[in-house]
Design a protein around this motif. Structure first.
Motif, PDB file in Angstrom:
ATOM      1  N   UNK A 194       0.774  -1.229   0.000  1.00 24.12           N
ATOM      2  CA  UNK A 194       0.000   0.000   0.000  1.00 24.12           C
ATOM      3  C   UNK A 194       0.805   1.278   0.000  1.00 24.12           C
ATOM      4  N   UNK A 195       2.126   1.196  -0.095  1.00 25.07           N
ATOM      5  CA  UNK A 195       2.959   2.408  -0.072  1.00 25.07           C
ATOM      6  C   UNK A 195       3.436   2.730  -1.476  1.00 25.07           C
ATOM      7  N   UNK A 196       3.123   3.927  -1.943  1.00 24.32           N
ATOM      8  CA  UNK A 196       3.490   4.380  -3.281  1.00 24.32           C
ATOM      9  C   UNK A 196       4.484   5.520  -3.147  1.00 24.32           C
ATOM     10  N   UNK A 197       5.719   5.263  -3.513  1.00 26.78           N
ATOM     11  CA  UNK A 197       6.759   6.284  -3.377  1.00 26.78           C
ATOM     12  C   UNK A 197       6.576   7.487  -4.258  1.00 26.78           C
ATOM     13  N   UNK A 198       5.664   7.419  -5.253  1.00 23.74           N
ATOM     14  CA  UNK A 198       5.401   8.563  -6.125  1.00 23.74           C
ATOM     15  C   UNK A 198       4.297   9.452  -5.586  1.00 23.74           C
ATOM     16  N   UNK A 199       3.595   9.001  -4.573  1.00 24.70           N
ATOM     17  CA  UNK A 199       2.524   9.787  -3.961  1.00 24.70           C
ATOM     18  C   UNK A 199       3.150  10.818  -3.024  1.00 24.70           C
ATOM     19  N   UNK A 200       2.873  12.120  -3.205  1.00 24.96           N
ATOM     20  CA  UNK A 200       3.469  13.146  -2.329  1.00 24.96           C
ATOM     21  C   UNK A 200       3.195  12.891  -0.849  1.00 24.96           C
ATOM     22  N   UNK A 201       2.000  12.396  -0.525  1.00 31.13           N
ATOM     23  CA  UNK A 201       1.685  12.124   0.874  1.00 31.13           C
ATOM     24  C   UNK A 201       2.560  10.995   1.422  1.00 31.13           C
ATOM     25  N   UNK A 202       2.799   9.965   0.603  1.00 33.62           N
ATOM     26  CA  UNK A 202       3.642   8.864   1.044  1.00 33.62           C
ATOM     27  C   UNK A 202       5.112   9.280   1.088  1.00 33.62           C
TER      28      UNK A 202
END
Length: 340
Positions: free
Chosen positions: A152-160
């Motif tokens: 569930x962790x997306x390194x491209x998501x600013x929040x993540x």
């Protein structure tokens, strides 16, 4: 030939009509039997819907009366399952099964980071399934958090990305392991897959792959500037090492590059044949360099190429899993630097 009424003159008819009128000289009972049992008669030759015609074509032409419902009875309507709704239900069920336990643990660790809880996170992994964390205790270290897209962790998501920065800043792990996806940078992609992809699709995938590498590199530099340790791993043949930002960061003072062969850390195929997989690690840990600089191939047998599949396993995915011996070498090397 037919003769007109009241005359002996012959009436000329087309030759193809003579055959259609042969039934006029056939007994009526034989006509009924032929119509009832003849196979696959075209609709154009069926008799009209008269009472006599309906009896001729059989009982299937007579409408059946629906059973009447008496007072006090409830009619049961049987409905067939909707295939489209079944697909939607299956899809929603799959979405509900996404594992977000790693994210939940990360947020929980941040909320409890004040105090002694920070000591439970000496080892941390980004872009990695749990590899070092489950075996950290065997080397006298602790670890709980492994962030990966599967969990569930997306390194491209600013929040993540902000979550990753907070984890490094508040929990201050002693060692960070980063191994972003290398699929796009594989030589096999250039050899086989790029020719089947459109130019916009290649650009989109390249942007995502380079973005994940750069985010991992930034996390490693944050560790290095804070006086803590890191390791960044990719195959030596991966074109990611040619990215300008990574090539410059590799030259950072106090960091090292070590190349080794995974056949020396017991990487084998499903049938047990050694797989070489030349690998490179960029790190600032002298202990890690010491553990892997001697792991150079000395095999006298033939290696299994990382192509195709074996026993139903894709060998490219099979080789992504770190052998237990490689994990132990990483942990032993780091423990030399962390523990006095």
């Amino acid at each position: 030939m037919l003769f007109g009424p009241g005359t002996q003159e012959e009436i000329e008819l087309p030759s193809d009509v003579d055959d259609d009128l042969d039934f006029l000289s056939t007994p009526r009972r034989s006509v009924k039997r032929a119509l009832k049992f003849s196979p696959a008669q075209p609709k154009s030759t069926m008799p009209s819907k008269t009472v006599h015609g309906a009896r001729m074509v059989g009982r299937s032409r007579i409408p059946q009366k629906k059973p009447s419902i008496k007072a006090g009875q409830v009619s049961k309507r049987v409905t067939k399952p909707n295939k489209s709704s079944k697909k939607v239900a299956t899809h929603s069920k799959t979405d509900e099964q996404i594992d977000t336990s790693a994210l939940d643990l990360a947020w929980s660790a941040l909320s409890q980071s004040k105090g002694r809880r920070a000591a439970d996170h000496q080892i941390m992994e980004f872009y990695s399934r749990p590899r070092l964390v489950p075996m950290a205790a065997s080397s006298g270290m602790t670890g709980q958090i492994s962030l990966d897209l599967v969990h569930g962790w997306n390194g491209l998501d600013p929040e993540h990305q902000a979550l990753a920065c907070r984890l490094l800043g508040q929990l201050r792990p002693q060692f960070l392991m980063c191994s972003p996806p290398c699929t796009f940078f594989s030589p096999l992609m250039k050899m086989w897959n790029f020719r089947r992809m459109s130019a916009p699709d290649i650009r989109r995938r390249k942007k995502a792959a380079v973005g994940m590498v750069e985010q991992a590199v930034d996390s490693c530099l944050a560790q290095h500037r804070s006086g803590r340790y890191f390791a960044f791993e990719h195959p030596i043949r991966a074109t990611s090492w040619e990215i300008t930002s990574l090539r410059k960061r590799v030259a950072t003072s106090g960091t090292f590059v070590v190349n080794f062969d995974q056949c020396q850390v017991d990487l084998v195929s499903p049938l047990g044949q050694p797989m070489q997989k030349r690998t490179r690690i960029w790190t600032n840990s002298p202990g890690v360099v010491a553990m892997f600089e001697s792991k150079q191939c000395t095999c006298i047998c033939e290696h299994r190429r990382i192509e195709g599949s074996e026993l139903g396993h894709s060998l490219s995915k099979w080789a992504q899993t770190y052998p237990p011996k490689m994990v132990k070498c990483l942990l032993q090397g780091v423990s030399r630097d962390i523990q006095p």
